[in-house]
Design a protein around this motif. Sequence first.
Motif, mmCIF file in Angstrom:
data_model
loop_
_atom_site.group_PDB
_atom_site.id
_atom_site.type_symbol
_atom_site.label_atom_id
_atom_site.label_comp_id
_atom_site.label_asym_id
_atom_site.label_seq_id
_atom_site.Cartn_x
_atom_site.Cartn_y
_atom_site.Cartn_z
ATOM 1 N N GLU A 8 1.465 -0.912 -0.171
ATOM 2 C CA GLU A 8 -0.347 -0.544 -0.079
ATOM 3 C C GLU A 8 0.982 0.994 -0.070
ATOM 4 N N ASP A 9 0.897 2.503 -0.916
ATOM 5 C CA ASP A 9 1.714 3.479 -0.895
ATOM 6 C C ASP A 9 0.909 4.779 0.134
ATOM 7 N N GLU A 10 -0.403 4.592 -0.067
ATOM 8 C CA GLU A 10 -0.836 5.958 1.213
ATOM 9 C C GLU A 10 -0.149 5.283 2.685
ATOM 10 N N ASP A 52 -3.006 -3.371 -2.151
ATOM 11 C CA ASP A 52 -3.877 -2.600 -3.066
ATOM 12 C C ASP A 52 -3.783 -2.464 -4.354
ATOM 13 N N MET A 54 -4.046 0.150 -6.925
ATOM 14 C CA MET A 54 -3.224 2.233 -7.143
ATOM 15 C C MET A 54 -2.239 1.854 -6.505
ATOM 16 N N LYS A 102 -11.947 0.444 -0.240
ATOM 17 C CA LYS A 102 -11.744 1.625 0.563
ATOM 18 C C LYS A 102 -13.038 2.590 0.708
HETATM 19 CA CA CA Z 1 -2.596 2.936 -3.371
#
Ligand code: CA
Length: 228
Positions: A8-10, A52, A54, A102
């Motif tokens: 996950e990048d967030e 995730d 994205m 989400k």
């Molecule tokens: Ca993301």
Amino acid sequence: MPTILIVEDESSILLGLEDALVYAGYEVLTARNGEQGLKFALQEKVDLIILDIMLPRLNGLEVLRQIRQKDKSLPIILLTAKGQEKDKVAGFNLGADDYVTKPFSIKELLARVKALFKRAQHSPLGLESYTINNISFDFKAMKASRHGKAVVFSVRELELLRFLIGYANEVVSRAQILEKIWCYDIESSPTTRTIDNYIVKLRHKIEANPEKPRHILTVHRKGYRFEP
Ligand code: CA
């Protein structure tokens, strides 16, 4: 405790998940882009992935596709954005086990994780080892040996055999086999005939008398049945 990989990048989601999973007692590995996630998934000891869609570098669906080429049974939960129904369908077609939209509650995600671990334990694709006619199968390493000497099986043969053994004493249809063992590989466009050929190959390798099989039995008009 099992190890869970979060890709996950967030940061806020990643850290929140990591905290919750560690608190629940799991070992946690994290990756912030698809490339790193894929690398961890394939090289580290991971028992479940929260992925995730994205993501920078490599998107989650591509990561999923590449994992499934190597590992059909590793439980994977996708994180999808609200309104991205397309992604959900694509994810299931690529072999995701579950998805969470989400924004989600941590409680809900933990429940999904638990359910998936439970399911994986009973999955016919989760069988780790088995012995038939002195051939020992190590389904984790995808290897077979007889009296310590390697016996050559293709990964597909081993997956098919593991699947049949997982449903021992039950009839599995060719459609079920196609769906479970070939679904992630549309390129090879398998037919029921392909399965029959694989069954013949497996019988030659494991049956004492392949003409009169005692383990992999044909059930007329229905499919196949494995007898222990
Ligand atoms: Ca993301």
